[in-house]
Enzyme design. Structure first.
Site, PDB file in Angstrom:
ATOM      1  N   ASP A  30       0.638  -0.801   0.020  1.00  0.00           N
ATOM      2  CA  ASP A  30      -0.033  -0.268   0.118  1.00  0.00           C
ATOM      3  C   ASP A  30       0.473   1.318   0.191  1.00  0.00           C
ATOM      4  O   ASP A  30       2.501   1.547   0.165  1.00  0.00           O
ATOM      5  CB  ASP A  30      -0.671  -0.048   1.195  1.00  0.00           C
ATOM      6  N   GLU A  42       0.356  -1.251   5.349  1.00  0.00           N
ATOM      7  CA  GLU A  42       0.919  -1.314   6.772  1.00  0.00           C
ATOM      8  C   GLU A  42       0.491   0.490   6.971  1.00  0.00           C
ATOM      9  O   GLU A  42       1.408   0.264   8.049  1.00  0.00           O
ATOM     10  CB  GLU A  42       2.469  -0.823   5.531  1.00  0.00           C
TER      11      GLU A  42
END
Length: 486
Positions: free
Chosen positions: A77, A144
């Site tokens: 991400d 994350e």
């Protein structure tokens, strides 16, 4: 330099593919599918767990079959930040990049090199059958940036390897062997909006042009916090005049220092010019205060249409709390070897106003568990005193240094062999997924590394191109020097 000249081409080719795929935190579905398809197209063992983490296993090259299994890990991400005048839908549109000297940048948005460049290196390793290495596991974790959801949700048997290189660091030549733990403290004020009495004038205070940055790695760099600046001015005027707050909005991500924001408020009509004068004085003072770190501060005050406001007591409590709540560096590390590193900090990250509530999100970090708890309680107490509803969560542990790490020795020795200089082996104040891995996989020997990035979590994010080649060469050398199984 043309993009076709970027080196290593095998890495930048994969990075370009990654940046064509939308992957905001918590919306990584397209990236998950892309990675799973990538592994399967290479006829490699590929698995996606129930959380959305992807692992692709590559067998050892000839002659390296009995080496220990090395895990290469990064997160899929990205933080999606943009300049206010940039039109982009991060859930649909690609990231547009360009070259500026030795730097790769994006056009008005975050670049996605955090941690897309790590993913690209893993993909390049998987795609190249000419490389020398033992068994490889490439792990791509999701989400994350907004809660370490992928690492939290990973089962203890997902990764099988013995050694792990986390490719999520931002300084070439610096190898991280510990990181801070963190938590989030959220506060909510609830209310029913009301209309102001006759004789009030509505104004919109806007702020933009701040540097922003990562709330862990950049918290000690004296960058201004947009929420703290806005609330600071509102505190000044609310101490003198009857201020009614309609909305306060600033910041987006819990792990980014806010760069801009808007406050809509009303004051008695006969005080509007006094407020304008106060802003002129405040803007001058702030420019002087941040003349080194914030050279583009823009504060603007304009009239706007009337709208319902928070009850006077709530608006007052909001401004008092935002003025009072701790923000920035709280303490530095006590150990002489790490005296330069922030130990404990807090970032006032986000304020968002809805019809009947305003939510404030803050994040705390510390390399010492007890100090993390204390910092969280300090912020919590400030909001409790103001009568807000307070919750805490998104906790993740610190990653403690392993003084007997064999992987660290391999990383350092191969670096010195390649480049003829000593690297830095240090800790980091930011959170890394290694902290959670150390709990789920206590046997893992881990190091974090990566090319040089600057301005992460902001539209100024940029990647130092020559360091990508250096990290790639180093990674290949490390893979060749992984020891045999006992």
């Amino acid at each position: 330099m043309d993009k076709s000249e970027l080196k290593p081409q095998c890495v930048f080719k994969q990075f370009a593919k990654i940046n064509s795929i939308p992957r905001p935190s918590k919306h990584e579905e397209k990236m998950i599918k892309f990675l799973a398809d990538f592994g399967k197209d290479l006829n490699l063992e590929t698995e996606t767990d129930k959380t959305g983490n992807v692992i692709i296993r590559k067998p050892a090259s000839k002659g390296y079959e009995y080496r220990k299994t090395l895990i290469l890990q990064s997160h899929m991400d990205m933080v999606c930040e943009k300049l206010v005048d940039v039109d982009i839908d991060f859930t649909k549109d690609p990231i547009e990049t360009y070259i500026d000297g030795d730097w790769l940048k994006a056009k008005g948005t975050t670049l996605g090199a955090d941690d897309g460049i790590g993913c690209a290196m893993q993909m390049a390793v998987l795609a190249d059958d000419s490389l020398e290495h033992g068994p490889i596991e490439c792990v791509f974790t999701r989400d994350e940036e907004t809660g370490l959801t992928g690492a939290h949700g990973m089962g203890p048997d997902f990764m099988k390897g013995d050694l792990l290189i986390n490719l999520d660091s931002e300084d070439e030549g610096q190898f991280f062997i510990s990181c801070a733990g963190g938590m989030t403290t959220k506060a909510v004020f609830r209310f029913t909006k009301e209309h102001v009495p006759e004789g009030y004038f509505f104004m919109k205070l806007s702020l933009k042009g701040l540097h922003g940055g990562h709330s862990g790695d950049d918290i000690d760099k004296k960058y201004a916090n947009g929420i703290k600046l806005l609330s600071r001015f509102m505190y000044i005027v609310s101490e003198k005049y009857d201020v009614r707050i309609a909305s306060f909005d600033s910041g987006r991500m819990h792990n980014a220092i806010p760069r801009d924001g808007i406050v809509v408020f009303a004051v008695p009509t006969d005080k509007k010019e006094d407020v304008r004068i106060a802003l002129n004085i405040f803007a001058h003072d702030v420019e002087e205060e941040f003349h080194v770190t914030e050279k583009s501060i823009q504060l603007n005050l304009e009239s706007c249409e009337p709208e319902p406001v928070m009850p006077q007591s709530i608006g007052k409590s909001l401004i008092l709390t935002l003025q009072a709540v701790d923000n920035g560096t709280y303490s530095m590390c006590q150990d002489d070897a790490l005296a330069w590193m922030v130990e404990t900090s807090s970032n006032t990250a986000n304020v968002k106003t809805c019809d009947n509530m305003v939510e404030i999100v803050t994040s705390q970090r510390s390399n010492v568990t007890s100090n993390l708890e204390n910092m969280g309680n300090t912020v919590k107490a400030a909001f409790q005193l103001a009568g807000a509803e307070v919750t805490q969560g998104d906790r993740y542990p610190a990653w403690k240094m392993n003084p007997d790490s064999s992987l660290t020795k391999i990383v350092v020795d191969t670096y010195k062999k390649l480049f003829g200089k000593e690297p830095k082996v240090i800790g980091i104040h930011a959170g890394l997924e290694c902290g959670l891995f150390s709990e789920k996989y206590p046997h893992l020997d881990m190091v974090s590394m990566g090319p040089t990035l600057r301005g992460v979590h902001s539209p100024d994010e940029r990647l130092l191109i020559p360091t990508v080649q250096m990290v790639w060469d180093h990674l290949l050398e490390i893979m060749k020097n992984i020891p045999s199984k006992n």
